[in-house]
Design an enzyme around this catalytic site. Sequence first.
Site, PDB file in Angstrom:
ATOM      1  N   ASN A  37      -3.339  17.537 -69.048  1.00  0.00           N
ATOM      2  CA  ASN A  37      -4.448  18.566 -69.847  1.00  0.00           C
ATOM      3  C   ASN A  37      -3.481  18.858 -71.331  1.00  0.00           C
ATOM      4  O   ASN A  37      -4.564  19.060 -71.895  1.00  0.00           O
ATOM      5  CB  ASN A  37      -4.750  19.555 -69.284  1.00  0.00           C
ATOM      6  CG  ASN A  37      -5.361  19.301 -68.456  1.00  0.00           C
ATOM      7  OD1 ASN A  37      -6.405  18.895 -67.840  1.00  0.00           O
ATOM      8  ND2 ASN A  37      -4.358  19.740 -67.078  1.00  0.00           N
ATOM      9  N   THR A  72     -17.240  21.870 -58.114  1.00  0.00           N
ATOM     10  CA  THR A  72     -17.222  19.909 -58.185  1.00  0.00           C
ATOM     11  C   THR A  72     -17.600  19.270 -59.903  1.00  0.00           C
ATOM     12  O   THR A  72     -16.861  18.815 -59.092  1.00  0.00           O
ATOM     13  CB  THR A  72     -18.719  20.320 -58.086  1.00  0.00           C
ATOM     14  OG1 THR A  72     -19.790  20.951 -57.636  1.00  0.00           O
ATOM     15  CG2 THR A  72     -19.100  19.664 -56.601  1.00  0.00           C
ATOM     16  N   GLU A 116      -5.416  17.799 -61.158  1.00  0.00           N
ATOM     17  CA  GLU A 116      -3.965  17.577 -61.490  1.00  0.00           C
ATOM     18  C   GLU A 116      -3.321  18.440 -61.252  1.00  0.00           C
ATOM     19  O   GLU A 116      -3.037  19.431 -61.499  1.00  0.00           O
ATOM     20  CB  GLU A 116      -5.427  17.925 -62.890  1.00  0.00           C
ATOM     21  CG  GLU A 116      -6.243  16.833 -63.533  1.00  0.00           C
ATOM     22  CD  GLU A 116      -6.888  17.515 -64.357  1.00  0.00           C
ATOM     23  OE1 GLU A 116      -7.005  18.323 -65.881  1.00  0.00           O
ATOM     24  OE2 GLU A 116      -7.887  16.686 -65.256  1.00  0.00           O
ATOM     25  N   LYS A 127     -17.290  14.377 -57.023  1.00  0.00           N
ATOM     26  CA  LYS A 127     -15.757  14.032 -58.367  1.00  0.00           C
ATOM     27  C   LYS A 127     -15.699  15.081 -58.749  1.00  0.00           C
ATOM     28  O   LYS A 127     -16.045  16.305 -58.494  1.00  0.00           O
ATOM     29  CB  LYS A 127     -16.184  13.044 -58.998  1.00  0.00           C
ATOM     30  CG  LYS A 127     -17.577  13.009 -60.568  1.00  0.00           C
ATOM     31  CD  LYS A 127     -16.911  14.249 -61.802  1.00  0.00           C
ATOM     32  CE  LYS A 127     -15.463  13.813 -61.787  1.00  0.00           C
ATOM     33  NZ  LYS A 127     -15.197  14.753 -63.006  1.00  0.00           N
ATOM     34  N   SER A 151     -10.819  15.811 -72.833  1.00  0.00           N
ATOM     35  CA  SER A 151     -11.799  16.221 -72.266  1.00  0.00           C
ATOM     36  C   SER A 151     -12.885  17.353 -72.238  1.00  0.00           C
ATOM     37  O   SER A 151     -11.467  18.947 -72.335  1.00  0.00           O
ATOM     38  CB  SER A 151     -11.382  16.065 -70.818  1.00  0.00           C
ATOM     39  OG  SER A 151     -10.516  17.175 -69.641  1.00  0.00           O
TER      40      SER A 151
END
Lengths: 383, 383
Positions: free
Chosen positions: A378, A179, A259, A168, A383
């Site tokens: 973003n 990663t 993204e 993911k 996050s």
Amino acid sequence: MSVTAAQGFTAAGIAAGIKESGGADLALVVNTGPRLAAAGVFTSNRVKAAPVLWSEQVLKGGRVSAVVLNSGGANACTGPQGFQDTHATAEKAAEALGVGAAEIAVASTGLIGVRLPMDKLLPGIGKAAAELSPHGGEKAAIAIKTTDTVHKTAVAQGDGWTVGGMAKGAGMLAPGLATMLAVITTDADVDATVLDQALRAATRTTFDRVDSDGCMSTNDTVLLLASGASGVVPAHDDFAEAVRTVCDDLARQLIGDAEGASKEIRVEVVGAATEADAVEVGRTIARNNLLKCALHGEDPNWGRVLSAIGTTAAAFDPDRLNVAINDVWVCKNGSVGEDRDLVDMRYREVRITADLSAGEESAVIWTNDLTADYVHENSAYSS
Amino acid sequence: MSVTAAQGFTAAGIAAGIKESGGADLALVVNTGPRLAAAGVFTSNRVKAAPVLWSEQVLKGGRVSAVVLNSGGANACTGPQGFQDTHATAEKAAEALGVGAAEIAVASTGLIGVRLPMDKLLPGIGKAAAELSPHGGEKAAIAIKTTDTVHKTAVAQGDGWTVGGMAKGAGMLAPGLATMLAVITTDADVDATVLDQALRAATRTTFDRVDSDGCMSTNDTVLLLASGASGVVPAHDDFAEAVRTVCDDLARQLIGDAEGASKEIRVEVVGAATEADAVEVGRTIARNNLLKCALHGEDPNWGRVLSAIGTTAAAFDPDRLNVAINDVWVCKNGSVGEDRDLVDMRYREVRITADLSAGEESAVIWTNDLTADYVHENSAYSS
């Protein structure tokens, strides 16, 4: 496919309630043996999440029975209590599986600086253990997604043995492992030393050369587990190549799903004096925001490539630099080359070749363009 | 104001036809003496534009009669012909002013990889020379704009002497000089050595610590010229402080007008073991795209600050890091601190303080947020 493509593994992916959305957020991958060999590579960020600190210790033993992974929270920058939460997670999984907690690796991804809701996570482990299946690989891959739009799995077949995996990651993708999280499994009969060698060699030229946005995560983890269930001992080179193939496949899927990206950009540096020079130049080109904007606008702006190269310490003479964009050599000997109007920029993949004219070494770095969608995603998602 | 605030200087700014828009694109700054002392600082990019290569040579003599500046073309990556164009520019200005070409500095800004239209530039020099005026500073400042929305000038008054200057720059702002172009003049009676010391000291903590987008230009040039026309010899410290004040003022104006920016972000690193550590950490925070997006979205995302710090080689213990955003210590000892909801993000200026708890040194880096407007401006404008 995924982590259950190889024999000797079960997996599950469930919704434990960690994510407010109610989506799947907890995965369990169990090695049912007969071997329990494992190797791991972790973020080189010096600010490491609690599960990274825990799993680094676990992997030192070269033996892993199971991996617990959660999305919905990174458990990073959470202090001693965050580490206790990871410890409790491993203890709970150990209890559910009847093994020792020191054989349980833990990986987390999501928001930094927030403690995990342990009142939801711990019961979730019991639920996941109850759903373990030799066909659970897809569900596990789905449960570790955060901003990923698709789940990522890969598989490579050997002669009587298999390597499969899941990953993911869609943002905060940068070297020192791009990663965020990946678990790769194999039923080849290999020990922890062979796993470690194969994994380090593979990540060095795959995950480590993906640099979507220059931002390195606190949680990056790649684990390779061997069950030995096939009973086949492959040649080391064949095994290493299969691991590399799976890592490369997953790394490319990360770039493909980055993204907000509209381009997948392959930066190849050739003619470098050393491989380190090639990697430095490639990474510097890949991180140049002005170039990434230009490529988003389908502008073959080789001047921005040269000004990026000029900031590196690599060996080169500015008057001998050559740059191709999509195979058109728009810059020759540090100056104007072929007509930039010949460059066809319509496709999602863009190939930049930078020739340093200083040697024989080369390297490839993958990155993405910089887009308004990246900014939107973003600036809204904490996050 | 501008380069004609000090006595002993004339300037002009005209439209020579270099820009397709027909806007002002050529500036001339002339030192009428009696002194012709000068110092310069240039981009540390190894891919240097022709005018940088030329002016570096001129400045070695410590004597500059005039500076020719053009917007509408950077004359970078233009090969030997580009260098000949710069040489011809200096020769033409020397002829018009009745001085030697070796005393003419040249600076260019605009698109990389395209030769300048010399058939327009050379006649423009004659036209600019005819318009030279002791009140021409504003027009000169206007003529060097590219994507700048406003022209930038600054002035500092000493006791009987003056330091004034102009600058341009709105993108490709990064260390190794953030300015793109700046010319600063003084009527203080100081020699080239004093100028050089004052300029290097000033740029080190001003232009060099502005890092809007991490992209270093091929053309950055800061020149400091002294006419001695006031007849006053200032104390070195007073003079150095005045130069620093003007550089700081201009540097802040660059950040204030950075392409597409909605925030001006002051990153202060304190508690560092060395100043170099403080600068490295500050620059790394300033270049973190995820953080820059978060601040654009008015999200006080301290986790992204920590994950940026973690990628540096600076001395620190992750468990002793503290971070304040707009004076609210949202991260204490590497973990959750004061309530992030207390952070008021509504204003254009954002202050990030990162305390490494490793020593007494500090540094301030200025940067901007990352916005969709930045992406749009830089995917459309081929520069």
